[in-house]
Design a protein around this motif. Structure first.
Motif, PDB file in Angstrom:
ATOM      1  N   THR A  71       0.853  -1.177   0.000  1.00  0.00           N
ATOM      2  CA  THR A  71       0.000   0.000   0.000  1.00  0.00           C
ATOM      3  C   THR A  71       0.890   1.228   0.000  1.00  0.00           C
ATOM      4  O   THR A  71       2.095   1.134   0.207  1.00  0.00           O
ATOM      5  N   ARG A 127      -4.380  10.150   5.906  1.00  0.00           N
ATOM      6  CA  ARG A 127      -5.091   9.177   5.075  1.00  0.00           C
ATOM      7  C   ARG A 127      -4.193   7.992   4.751  1.00  0.00           C
ATOM      8  O   ARG A 127      -2.970   8.101   4.841  1.00  0.00           O
ATOM      9  N   ILE A 129      -3.537   5.373   1.497  1.00  0.00           N
ATOM     10  CA  ILE A 129      -3.808   5.173   0.077  1.00  0.00           C
ATOM     11  C   ILE A 129      -3.578   3.693  -0.197  1.00  0.00           C
ATOM     12  O   ILE A 129      -2.467   3.187  -0.055  1.00  0.00           O
ATOM     13  N   ARG A 131      -3.875   0.250  -2.500  1.00  0.00           N
ATOM     14  CA  ARG A 131      -3.927  -0.266  -3.863  1.00  0.00           C
ATOM     15  C   ARG A 131      -4.965  -1.379  -3.967  1.00  0.00           C
ATOM     16  O   ARG A 131      -4.961  -2.351  -3.216  1.00  0.00           O
ATOM     17  N   ASN A 132      -5.902  -1.211  -4.915  1.00  0.00           N
ATOM     18  CA  ASN A 132      -6.937  -2.215  -5.161  1.00  0.00           C
ATOM     19  C   ASN A 132      -6.932  -2.498  -6.657  1.00  0.00           C
ATOM     20  O   ASN A 132      -7.589  -1.818  -7.433  1.00  0.00           O
ATOM     21  N   THR A 135      -6.357   0.435  -9.077  1.00  0.00           N
ATOM     22  CA  THR A 135      -6.890   1.659  -8.476  1.00  0.00           C
ATOM     23  C   THR A 135      -6.216   1.940  -7.145  1.00  0.00           C
ATOM     24  O   THR A 135      -5.940   1.023  -6.372  1.00  0.00           O
ATOM     25  N   LEU A 136      -5.948   3.220  -6.869  1.00  0.00           N
ATOM     26  CA  LEU A 136      -5.466   3.647  -5.556  1.00  0.00           C
ATOM     27  C   LEU A 136      -6.629   4.297  -4.826  1.00  0.00           C
ATOM     28  O   LEU A 136      -7.133   5.340  -5.250  1.00  0.00           O
ATOM     29  N   GLU A 137      -7.078   3.671  -3.747  1.00  0.00           N
ATOM     30  CA  GLU A 137      -8.218   4.175  -2.998  1.00  0.00           C
ATOM     31  C   GLU A 137      -7.747   4.977  -1.791  1.00  0.00           C
ATOM     32  O   GLU A 137      -6.858   4.546  -1.054  1.00  0.00           O
ATOM     33  N   VAL A 138      -8.352   6.145  -1.587  1.00  0.00           N
ATOM     34  CA  VAL A 138      -8.009   7.013  -0.471  1.00  0.00           C
ATOM     35  C   VAL A 138      -8.975   6.747   0.687  1.00  0.00           C
ATOM     36  O   VAL A 138     -10.192   6.833   0.522  1.00  0.00           O
ATOM     37  N   VAL A 139      -8.411   6.433   1.861  1.00  0.00           N
ATOM     38  CA  VAL A 139      -9.225   6.203   3.059  1.00  0.00           C
ATOM     39  C   VAL A 139      -8.737   7.156   4.139  1.00  0.00           C
ATOM     40  O   VAL A 139      -7.637   7.010   4.665  1.00  0.00           O
ATOM     41  N   ARG A 161     -17.241  -0.545   4.042  1.00  0.00           N
ATOM     42  CA  ARG A 161     -16.300  -1.249   3.180  1.00  0.00           C
ATOM     43  C   ARG A 161     -15.090  -1.694   3.976  1.00  0.00           C
ATOM     44  O   ARG A 161     -14.751  -1.103   5.009  1.00  0.00           O
ATOM     45  N   HIS A 163     -10.945  -2.623   3.810  1.00  0.00           N
ATOM     46  CA  HIS A 163      -9.717  -2.399   3.054  1.00  0.00           C
ATOM     47  C   HIS A 163      -8.579  -3.105   3.780  1.00  0.00           C
ATOM     48  O   HIS A 163      -8.379  -2.881   4.976  1.00  0.00           O
TER      49      HIS A 163
END
Length: 233
Positions: A71, A127, A129, A131-132, A135-139, A161, A163
């Motif tokens: 990640t 946050r 970031i 990796r999915n 896609t890089l998802e911001v949490v 969700r 992660h």
């Protein structure tokens, strides 16, 4: 005090960065590593705010090291390399800056000032970031309800969700604690801002009820510290 880590297979290059960082009393060098493997082993204990990362290293380069973390890392990255062709890729993976060897003292000072400004902005939103696939998802920390240990991984639960991070719960605890998170069980950490109630069960133990209606068992050993944290609210 910002914690800095240097990852470079060239001893002279590491020594040069250490020498330049020593001029700044706000920076502490917490680890020096000569390979990606050494760095992976040292990262959990070092917990750096800033990493000076060489691109080209034997066996595993700087980009491969970041991929092995699974990640986007919770630290700022400054790539250090003698090859300008890696610059674009460095910024694509989230590097804060890029030092091209050989660099002079002034260039290094400018990079360091930029890093310090970025890391010390009051109220900065923290946050992860993640990796999915492609896609890089911001949490954002503030959106996380609770964090759960999952074998060698950790699962962040946010907005219904899940992660997965390749980091230990203990590692995340130190990072999240200053932002209102608290451990309630050996395998769970909660965002105290998302706690709706503590309910007493028939067996005398408490459950933590979150705003999402999720119920989590709270260990007796954590009860007092959780109550102390919630009391001022």
């Amino acid at each position: 005090m910002l914690r800095a880590m240097i990852i470079d297979d060239e001893p002279l290059a590491r020594s040069n960065v250490v020498h330049l960082l020593a001029r700044d009393p706000a920076i502490s060098v917490v680890a020096q590593c000569g390979s990606a493997q050494d760095a992976l082993a040292a990262l959990p204990a070092a917990r750096p705010d800033l990493v000076f990362l060489d691109v080209e290293m034997p066996e595993c380069d700087g980009f491969e090291l970041l991929e092995q973390l699974g990640t986007a890392p919770p630290f700022a990255i400054v790539f250090v390399t003698a090859h300008h062709q890696f610059a674009l890729r460095a910024f694509e993976v989230g590097a804060l800056d890029y030092l091209l060897k050989p660099f002079d003292d002034r260039r290094f000072e400018r990079v360091l000032e930029r890093v310090k400004e970025r890391l010390r902005v009051p109220g900065e939103t923290r946050r992860f970031i993640i990796r999915n696939g492609g896609t890089l998802e911001v949490v954002k920390f503030a959106d996380i309800d609770w964090v759960e240990a999952s074998d060698y991984y950790t699962t962040l639960h946010a907005g219904g969700r899940a992660h997965m991070l390749r980091r230990s719960l203990s590692d995340l605890e130190g990072e999240l604690a200053p932002h209102g998170f608290h451990r309630i069980h050996r395998s769970a950490i909660v965002n105290l801002e998302h706690v709706r109630a503590l309910e007493l069960r028939e067996d005398g133990e408490y459950e933590v009820v979150l705003q999402s209606a999720q119920r989590l068992r709270m260990s007796r050993s954590y009860r007092k510290s959780v109550l102390d944290k919630l009391a001022p609210l």
